[in-house]
Scaffold this active site. Structure first.
Site, PDB file in Angstrom:
ATOM      1  N   GLU A 143      82.634 111.966  68.202  1.00  0.00           N
ATOM      2  CA  GLU A 143      83.028 110.676  68.759  1.00  0.00           C
ATOM      3  C   GLU A 143      81.890 109.673  68.598  1.00  0.00           C
ATOM      4  OE1 GLU A 143      83.895 112.153  72.653  1.00  0.00           O
ATOM      5  OE2 GLU A 143      85.549 113.380  71.876  1.00  0.00           O
ATOM      6  N   GLY A 187      79.365 117.715  79.663  1.00  0.00           N
ATOM      7  CA  GLY A 187      80.611 117.977  80.382  1.00  0.00           C
ATOM      8  C   GLY A 187      81.841 117.808  79.510  1.00  0.00           C
ATOM      9  N   GLU A 196      88.104 116.657  71.731  1.00  0.00           N
ATOM     10  CA  GLU A 196      87.049 117.664  71.573  1.00  0.00           C
ATOM     11  C   GLU A 196      87.587 118.964  70.990  1.00  0.00           C
ATOM     12  OE1 GLU A 196      87.458 115.837  74.299  1.00  0.00           O
ATOM     13  OE2 GLU A 196      85.649 114.599  74.334  1.00  0.00           O
ATOM     14  N   HIS A 212      77.861 114.425  82.731  1.00  0.00           N
ATOM     15  CA  HIS A 212      76.887 113.780  81.850  1.00  0.00           C
ATOM     16  C   HIS A 212      75.487 114.347  82.081  1.00  0.00           C
ATOM     17  CE1 HIS A 212      80.261 111.041  81.986  1.00  0.00           C
ATOM     18  NE2 HIS A 212      79.812 110.426  80.935  1.00  0.00           N
ATOM     19  N   LEU A 249      88.933 110.804  70.635  1.00  0.00           N
ATOM     20  CA  LEU A 249      88.449 111.598  71.761  1.00  0.00           C
ATOM     21  C   LEU A 249      89.283 112.879  71.830  1.00  0.00           C
ATOM     22  CD1 LEU A 249      87.963 108.775  74.405  1.00  0.00           C
ATOM     23  CD2 LEU A 249      86.502 109.460  72.511  1.00  0.00           C
TER      24      LEU A 249
END
Lengths: 345, 321
Positions: free
Chosen positions: B26, B82, B57, B126, B55
């Site tokens: 991304e 995360g 993953e 994060h 987006l």
């Protein structure tokens, strides 16, 4: 919008029809034998039978070349046989023998044959879809890179045939994958084997929109529903889709309406389907439909049918003998192939 | 050079050396990554080899698996620690196991880069340290760099290897500068290293906590204590030989990481060191870790993360035992 593609009238070449019949019978009889072997505990682990759905694999794989790639599900015995993995090697795999295509590691759900570009069954529903996207991206890379948001694709790419069930369409990975394939105009054909049940849960209890082709169409992917019990209709639609993909039209989606005649797996008591429904679908057995047409066309008689059945029975008997004589992988070898340090097969 | 620059240089070198190396993730292309690790690579190597993805993953890692099946060496960037969890199935059930499942027929040289750990004033998702999940999974290799030199070398080694690698980058150390010698002889990827020799207590860390432990050792020296600091570098497979060698001399071990302690790397290290060097230990193996809570709001970060005080307190407790 989606349409149901009918079989083209009078298209049945009898030579091809007999080959299809033979292929469907190979799958059917092989799996019937496997069910028997499973109940004898010769085969352990899981066993998910494709019986009833044979026209889907036979009709779609007709359109593929050896350079195309295949990604399938845990119900992938049919695709594996059609891809040319020898029946005896598949059965040895089910037996957990070192002679199996994955030395007995993969079992029924995880057949692989890299040289035949058969990139596996998969025990996780929808997990093969992003892998198919990657395989298709590799094809595009080798022929000049991914398309750029609406650019026409490259003509002549090998295609990736990606099989999955109706249950997979409820998974997030389906939506990520169809979006990626459409975005990059990748040469994938999504073959949705809609057998009406995600294990024990009916389509209408899983999906707010039960026309699954509409979901694919929302990603700007051409999507059609096809009668998955009619091998001619399947072959015709698959040929059209695969040709379009090969010609750079980007991914296509076929929803193949079908039904498994047996339970989900050998453990499944099948309490969620009523007998009337099963009987209605059994009346449209893809093997009977094709055999009847071939008889009407004068291409098949009782002796011809017996000849095919005898050939298939002989192949199965040889496969069983091969698997029975195979050797289990040694326990000491179980630590091999975890990483590249485990050596090459 | 900062660690970000070192990683960028390492990726550039890997892409230059092997046309099969691709980067996908991304914002990795036009933006050059949220942390600018891939800055300029798309301009240099093209949109085909440095792909901006949606987006997705799971789609990113799954796509990398398919690419690897056909001979590519994809490098996936997961934007923040995360964000790796949506890809968990592809990492743990597919990437890790396909070689084994196919009895060695499939080789999957996929590197998954993950900026990890806290210390930048961010929030949960994060600032997390997910390494134990991956170290627990056979078939994945897990490494963590702690300085620009290792970042430069280890990212290239990870890409060149034939196995999947979870490559953990300590994001709080991204901007710290240190010299990078591109011609220096490289240690093997899966080798721990003595970052500082010492004789009183052995302190083990990896990734972001190596710097913290070295700082603690400098303070301890002023107080007359000699701490050995070992940079693990590799979390799976573990290389505990330098740790065992050191513990056999110090008799005392403190393990430090940001991740919570329950079922963590420190738990594994304590168990293995106890098994291997029981009679050398003069004190129990002590751990300084994050707490067993979700990563807290940023204003509590300083209380959550191991720091000099907590490390030196553990050192004192070990010595006093």
């Amino acid at each position: 919008m989606t349409v149901i593609l009918p079989a083209p009238r009078g298209s049945l070449g009898t030579g091809t029809g007999l080959l299809w019949l033979r292929d469907m019978l190979r799958i059917r009889r092989f799996e019937e034998t496997c069910a028997q072997l499973y109940s004898e505990t010769k085969i352990r682990g899981f066993l998910h039978l494709y019986i009833g759905e044979e026209a889907v694999a036979v009709g779609t794989m007709e359109a593929l070349t050896p350079d195309d790639s295949v990604v399938a599900t845990y119900r992938e015995h049919g695709q594996a046989l059609l891809r040319g993995i020898p029946m005896k090697v598949i059965l040895a795999e089910f037996y957990g023998r070192a002679e199996g295509c994955c030395r007995g590691r993969g079992g029924s759900m995880h057949l692989f044959d890299r040289t035949r570009r058969f990139f596996g069954g998969n025990g996780i529903v929808a997990a093969g879809l992003p892998v198919a996207v990657g395989l298709a991206l590799a094809e595009r890379m080798q022929s000049g890179g991914p398309g750029r948001f609406g650019d026409p694709g490259h003509v002549g790419d090998n295609v990736v045939a990606c099989y999955f069930g109706d249950g997979a369409v409820a998974e997030g990975e389906f939506h990520e994958s169809v979006n990626l394939a459409a975005l990059w105009r990748l040469p994938v054909v999504f073959f949705c084997e809609n057998n009406q049940y995600a294990m024990g849960t009916a389509l209408a209890r899983s999906h707010s929109q039960t026309n699954l082709a509409i979901k694919a169409a929302s990603y700007e992917v051409p999507a059609w529903q096809v009668d998955g019990m009619d091998v001619e209709a399947v072959a015709s639609a698959a040929a059209r889709a695969v040709e379009a993909v090969r010609n750079g039209a980007g991914p296509h989606f076929l929803e193949l309406l079908t039904y498994r005649f047996r339970a989900h797996s050998m453990y499944d008591p099948d309490r969620y389907r009523d007998k009337g429904e099963i009987e209605r679908w059994r009346a449209r057995d893809p093997i009977s439909i094709l055999a009847d047409r071939l008889r009407e066309a004068g291409a098949l008689d009782d002796a011809g049918m017996r000849g095919i059945e005898d050939d298939v029975a002989a192949e199965i008997a040889a496969a069983v003998a091969f698997a029975e004589a195979g050797q289990p992988e040694s326990v000491a070898d179980l630590t091999r192939f975890v990483t590249s340090e485990g050596g090459q097969p | 050079m900062t660690m970000v620059q070192a990683l960028n240089a390492g990726l550039r070198a890997a892409m230059g050396a092997d046309p099969a190396v691709m980067i996908l993730g991304e914002d990795v292309g036009r933006l050059g990554g949220v942390f600018r690790v891939t800055d300029g690579l798309q301009a240099e190597f093209g949109e085909d080899r440095v792909l901006d993805t949606p987006l997705s993953e799971s789609g990113i890692v799954g796509t990398a698996i398919g690419l690897a099946m056909r001979g590519y060496r994809p490098v996936c960037e997961i934007q923040f620690d995360g964000f790796v969890f949506p890809a968990f199935n592809q990492l743990v059930s597919q990437l890790a196991k396909l070689r084994y499942r196919s009895a060695g027929a499939l080789s999957l040289p996929v590197t998954v880069r993950i900026p990890f750990g806290g210390g930048i004033g961010a929030v949960e998702h994060h600032s997390e340290s997910p390494e134990a999940y991956f170290a627990h999974t056979a078939g994945l290799r897990v490494v963590a760099c702690s300085n620009p030199q290792d970042a430069y070398v280890m990212v290239q080694q990870s890409i060149a290897g034939d196995d999947p690698v979870i490559f953990l980058e300590p994001k709080r150390r991204y901007w710290e500068k240190a010299p990078v010698d591109r011609a220096a002889a490289a240690d093997p990827l899966h080798a721990a290293r003595v970052a500082r020799a010492g004789t009183d207590v052995t302190v083990v860390a990896y990734g972001p906590m190596v710097r913290t432990c070295l700082d603690a050792a400098a303070v301890a020296e002023g107080e007359g204590m000699s701490l050995a600091v070992i940079d693990l570098r590799t979390l799976s497979p573990l290389d505990l030989q330098p740790v065992l060698d050191s513990v056999r001399s110090t008799g005392r071990l403190v393990v430090v990481h940001e991740a919570p302690s329950n079922c963590s790397l420190s738990a594994e290290i304590a168990a293995q060191v106890t098994e291997e060097a029981f009679f050398s230990l003069a004190a129990p193996v002590l751990r300084v870790t994050g707490y067993d809570i979700p990563y807290p709001p940023s204003r509590f970060e300083a209380a959550y993360l191991p720091d000099l005080d907590r490390i030196l307190d553990a050192v004192d407790r070990s010595r006093a035992y």
